[in-house]
Design an enzyme around this catalytic site. Structure first.
Site, PDB file in Angstrom:
ATOM      1  N   ASP A 339     -11.643 -23.792 -17.490  1.00  0.00           N
ATOM      2  CA  ASP A 339     -12.851 -23.008 -17.261  1.00  0.00           C
ATOM      3  C   ASP A 339     -12.560 -21.549 -17.593  1.00  0.00           C
ATOM      4  O   ASP A 339     -11.472 -21.055 -17.290  1.00  0.00           O
ATOM      5  CB  ASP A 339     -13.233 -23.131 -15.774  1.00  0.00           C
ATOM      6  CG  ASP A 339     -14.664 -22.741 -15.486  1.00  0.00           C
ATOM      7  OD1 ASP A 339     -15.047 -21.604 -15.814  1.00  0.00           O
ATOM      8  OD2 ASP A 339     -15.394 -23.565 -14.931  1.00  0.00           O
ATOM      9  N   ARG A 341     -15.150 -18.963 -17.088  1.00  0.00           N
ATOM     10  CA  ARG A 341     -16.389 -18.255 -16.740  1.00  0.00           C
ATOM     11  C   ARG A 341     -16.191 -17.004 -15.886  1.00  0.00           C
ATOM     12  O   ARG A 341     -17.077 -16.183 -15.776  1.00  0.00           O
ATOM     13  CB  ARG A 341     -17.349 -19.217 -16.031  1.00  0.00           C
ATOM     14  CG  ARG A 341     -17.994 -20.163 -17.007  1.00  0.00           C
ATOM     15  CD  ARG A 341     -18.888 -21.149 -16.301  1.00  0.00           C
ATOM     16  NE  ARG A 341     -18.119 -22.161 -15.585  1.00  0.00           N
ATOM     17  CZ  ARG A 341     -18.661 -23.185 -14.946  1.00  0.00           C
ATOM     18  NH1 ARG A 341     -19.965 -23.310 -14.896  1.00  0.00           N
ATOM     19  NH2 ARG A 341     -17.907 -24.070 -14.338  1.00  0.00           N
TER      20      ARG A 341
END
Ligand code: ZN
Length: 426
Positions: A339, A341
Site C-alpha cells: 500500500d 496511500r
C-alpha cells in the site's frame, strides 16, 4: 486585445517562450518574494501561494498549480493553443458556501498537505495584486445534483426516504462539492511522516527524475505543489453542521477505484461501499446532521491502475488460484509494498472542514481509522459494508482485509480458511 476570430489560424497562435529561466537558484530581486508563514491564522500574515510561471521572480513555492494536469498545460503551450501569458479571470468563481476558518487552520501540525485558505485565495489576497502575482485558488467549491441508481433502489426498498429538498423523487441528491489540489508544507510533511526534511526533499527530487531541482537547491522555499491528483469532498446536508458537535456527522474516506467506482467491476467492494457511505450520509443529514464523502485520487492504493491490473493477473494465475490468504502478497511482489496511500496526510481534509468528532465512520480500514484517531478526531461508531453488498468475486479482498486488521463485527478467518476463499480464475 486578442483577435478571437483568427485564433485558429497557425500564424495567430500565441508565441511560445524561447528562453529558459532555471528555477534552481534565486533570481535577481527575489528578496521581494512574498513569504509564506505556514500556520498563521490571518491570511494576510500567512501570505498567498504563488506558483506563477509567467513571473518566475514572484514564485514562493516549488512546482506549479493543477497537480498532474500541469503537464497538459505544457502541451497546450507547446502546441500553441494556450497563451503562456494568459491571466486567469476569476470573476464569479467564488464559493457559494463558506467553509471555516476553524482553529485547525492555524495549527501548523494539523494541516500540512492543503492550503486551508485555498478556496478564498481569489478574494482574500487582494492586497497582493492577485493578477500580477498569478494568485490562484487551490480549492474550488460548487453545488451540484448527483444521481446514482442505487439510491433509487434504496428508496424503493424503504431504506431511504425522499424529502424533496436533499433527496428528490427523481433520485437527484443535492450536494456541495469541493475540489482540493495538494499544497505540501514540506517541514510539516516530514514531521508527520517522522522523517528528516532534507531526506524527504532529496528523495522527492530523485524519485521524480530530477523534475524539481528547487527541492534540493532552494531550502528557502518550504511549500511544494506536487504533480499528483487531488481530492474531492462531497458534502451532504448543511455544511455548518459538519463542525457542530451537537449535530451527528457521517464520514466516508474513499480512495479512487475507477474500475469499480465508475464501471462496476466485481473484483472489489469499492462502489458498493461508496454508495453505502452516501446512503449513511443522507440518513445522517436527514436527522439534522451532515455527511461527508472524501474522495482521494489514489488509484490502486496509490500504486496506479497499471500496477493494479498486473496484480489482478498475478492473483488469478498464481498456483492455487485467486485466494484470500495470498491477496496482499501478490501486490507486494509487483509493487514492493502492499500500500502506498499514506493515510497520515488524509485527516488534513477533515481538519479543513473543522471536524472534531465522527459519529459514523463508514470504513473498515484500520489505516484510515488509526490516522483519523491519531489526528485527534474522535470516532464514535465504525460501519462495515453490509454483507449483501459484497460482489461474489470480492470475497477474496474483504476476507483478506479483515484478516489483516480491517474492522469487522464478524470473526476473522484463520489462514487455512482464508485459503479456501477463492475468486474467479480469469
Ligand atoms: Zn476497488
Amino acid at each position: 486585445m486578442t483577435d478571437m476570430t483568427s485564433s485558429t489560424t497557425p500564424s495567430s497562435k500565441p508565441a511560445k517562450p524561447k528562453h529558459i529561466i532555471l528555477t534552481s537558484h534565486h533570481h535577481r530581486g527575489s528578496g521581494k518574494v512574498i513569504p509564506i508563514n505556514w500556520g498563521a491564522a490571518e491570511p494576510g500574515d500567512r501570505g498567498p501561494i504563488i506558483g506563477s510561471i509567467r513571473n518566475p521572480q514572484h514564485r514562493n513555492v516549488i512546482g506549479t498549480h493543477a497537480g498532474s494536469y500541469g503537464v497538459y498545460r505544457a502541451l497546450a503551450v507547446a502546441s500553441g493553443d494556450l497563451d503562456p501569458t494568459h491571466k486567469a479571470d476569476l470573476t464569479n468563481t467564488s464559493p457559494p458556501v463558506q467553509i471555516g476558518p476553524y482553529p485547525s487552520w492555524s495549527d501548523p501540525d494539523k494541516i500540512v498537505s492543503l492550503d486551508p485558505f485555498g478556496a478564498a485565495a481569489g478574494d482574500i489576497f487582494t492586497d497582493y495584486a492577485p493578477e500580477e502575482h498569478d494568485i490562484l485558488p487551490t480549492i474550488a467549491i460548487t453545488k451540484a445534483h448527483i444521481n446514482l441508481p442505487e439510491l433509487k433502489d434504496a428508496v424503493s426498498q424503504g431504506r431511504l426516504k425522499v424529502d424533496g429538498k436533499l433527496l428528490k423523487s427523481d433520485g437527484n441528491l443535492l450536494v456541495t462539492k469541493a475540489a482540493i489540489d495538494p499544497v505540501w508544507y514540506l517541514p510539516g510533511i516530514a514531521k508527520r511522516l517522522q522523517i528528516d526534511e532534507s531526506d524527504l526533499r532529496r528523495v522527492l527530487f530523485q524519485q521524480t527524475g530530477g523534475m524539481f531541482p528547487e527541492l534540493v537547491t532552494r531550502p528557502d522555499l518550504h511549500v511544494f505543489l506536487p504533480p499528483i491528483g487531488g481530492s474531492t469532498i462531497y458534502i451532504i446536508g448543511d455544511e455548518k453542521a459538519i463542525a457542530d458537535p451537537s449535530k451527528p456527522l457521517a464520514v466516508r474516506v474513499h480512495d479512487e477505484c475507477n474500475g469499480s467506482d465508475v464501471f462496476g467491476s466485481d473484483i472489489c467492494t469499492c462502489r458498493p461501499y461508496l454508495v453505502h457511505g452516501i446512503e449513511v450520509c443522507i440518513q445522517t443529514a436527514q436527522e439534522g446532521g451532515a455527511g461527508v464523502i472524501v474522495y482521494c485520487r489514489k488509484e490502486g492504493r496509490a500504486l496506479g491502475e497499471v500496477t493494479k491490473f498486473l496484480v489482478y493477473n498475478a492473483r488469478k494465475r498464481q498456483e492455487g488460484g485467486d485466494r484470500a490468504d495470498a491477496y496482499f502478497a501478490r501486490t507486494e511482489c509487483v509493487a514492493g509494498v502492499q500500500d502506498m496511500r499514506f493515510q497520515q496526510l488524509m485527516p488534513d481534509m477533515l481538519h479543513w472542514l473543522g471536524i472534531t468528532r465522527i459519529d459514523r465512520l463508514v470504513s473498515m480500514s484500520n489505516m484510515k481509522y488509526n490516522a483519523i484517531v491519531h489526528a485527534g478526531i474522535e470516532v464514535v461508531q465504525r460501519i462495515a459494508i453490509p454483507p449483501e453488498l459484497i460482489p461474489a468475486d470480492a470475497q477474496v479482498e474483504i476476507e483478506a482485509k479483515k484478516a489483516s486488521g480491517y474492522y469487522s463485527e464478524d470473526e476473522v478467518l484463520a489462514v487455512e480458511q482464508l485459503a479456501q476463499i477463492k475468486g474467479r480464475s480469469y
